[in-house]
Motif scaffolding. Structure first.
Motif, short mmCIF file in Angstrom:
data_model
loop_
_atom_site.label_atom_id
_atom_site.label_comp_id
_atom_site.label_asym_id
_atom_site.label_seq_id
_atom_site.Cartn_x
_atom_site.Cartn_y
_atom_site.Cartn_z
N ARG A 63 10.20 -8.38 -6.14
CA ARG A 63 9.22 -7.91 -7.12
C ARG A 63 8.26 -9.07 -7.36
NH1 ARG A 63 7.97 -3.45 -8.32
NH2 ARG A 63 7.43 -4.12 -10.40
N GLY A 75 4.05 -5.50 -8.31
CA GLY A 75 4.36 -4.75 -7.11
C GLY A 75 5.60 -5.26 -6.40
N ARG A 92 3.05 -3.45 -2.03
CA ARG A 92 2.78 -2.12 -2.59
C ARG A 92 2.72 -2.29 -4.10
NH1 ARG A 92 6.56 1.45 -0.30
NH2 ARG A 92 5.06 1.66 1.37
N PHE A 93 1.57 -1.94 -4.69
CA PHE A 93 1.37 -2.08 -6.12
C PHE A 93 2.09 -0.97 -6.89
CE2 PHE A 93 -2.93 -3.84 -4.70
CZ PHE A 93 -2.49 -5.15 -4.77
N ASP A 94 2.60 -1.30 -8.08
CA ASP A 94 3.20 -0.30 -8.96
C ASP A 94 2.13 0.69 -9.43
OD1 ASP A 94 5.52 -1.75 -8.68
OD2 ASP A 94 5.54 -2.51 -10.73
N ARG A 110 -3.57 0.89 -3.41
CA ARG A 110 -2.14 0.99 -3.72
C ARG A 110 -1.31 -0.02 -2.93
NH1 ARG A 110 -0.38 4.92 -6.78
NH2 ARG A 110 -1.73 6.64 -7.28
N GLN A 111 -1.88 -0.48 -1.82
CA GLN A 111 -1.14 -1.35 -0.92
C GLN A 111 -2.14 -2.28 -0.23
OE1 GLN A 111 2.01 0.77 1.07
NE2 GLN A 111 1.52 -0.28 2.97
#
Length: 140
Positions: A63, A75, A92-94, A110-111
């Motif tokens: 994380r 992320g 990969r973003f939360d 998002r990534q």
């Protein structure tokens, strides 16, 4: 590694090069040792070692938190390869990160993929000189 270890390595490097006919100064040896350990220069390595602020090594699945194009993120690392000084990372973003600073439109990511150094800073910079990506393990 400690500050004393780095200085001993620099001295050993100087002596080894000298026996092969290449003479360098102590300051130059310190700079070479710093780069070998992924720091941009001796002052950076010295500060990292003196303050004990070396970043915790990143691993697949960790994380993470940081900033991407100036925007904060949380992320998870979904891909990681290469040596510490030139590590390829995919995060990969939360929550999607808006990479546009204009209020009139958005571009959500998002990534991302990037290349970072041992300090978690991308090699690429924004127009204001800041690293495009700054990544650290998430504080728990």
């Amino acid at each position: 590694m400690t500050l004393d270890d780095a200085k001993v390595q620099a001295k050993a490097l100087r002596l080894a090069l000298q026996t092969q006919g290449t003479v360098i100064g102590h300051a130059q040896a310190l700079e070479l040792i710093a780069r070998q350990h992924g720091a941009k220069d001796w002052n950076t390595l010295h500060a990292r070692l003196a303050l004990g602020s070396a970043p915790t090594a990143l691993a697949l699945g960790d994380r993470v938190q940081g900033r991407y194009l100036g925007q904060p993120f949380l992320g998870q690392i979904i891909a990681l390869s290469g040596p510490a000084s030139h590590r390829h990372i995919e995060i990969r973003f939360d929550q999607p990160v808006d990479v546009v600073r204009f209020e009139s439109f958005s571009n959500l990511r998002r990534q991302i993929r990037a290349t970072i150094n041992e300090d978690g800073l991308s090699h690429r910079h924004t127009s204001d000189g800041m690293a495009q990506l700054v990544v650290r393990k998430e504080k728990g």
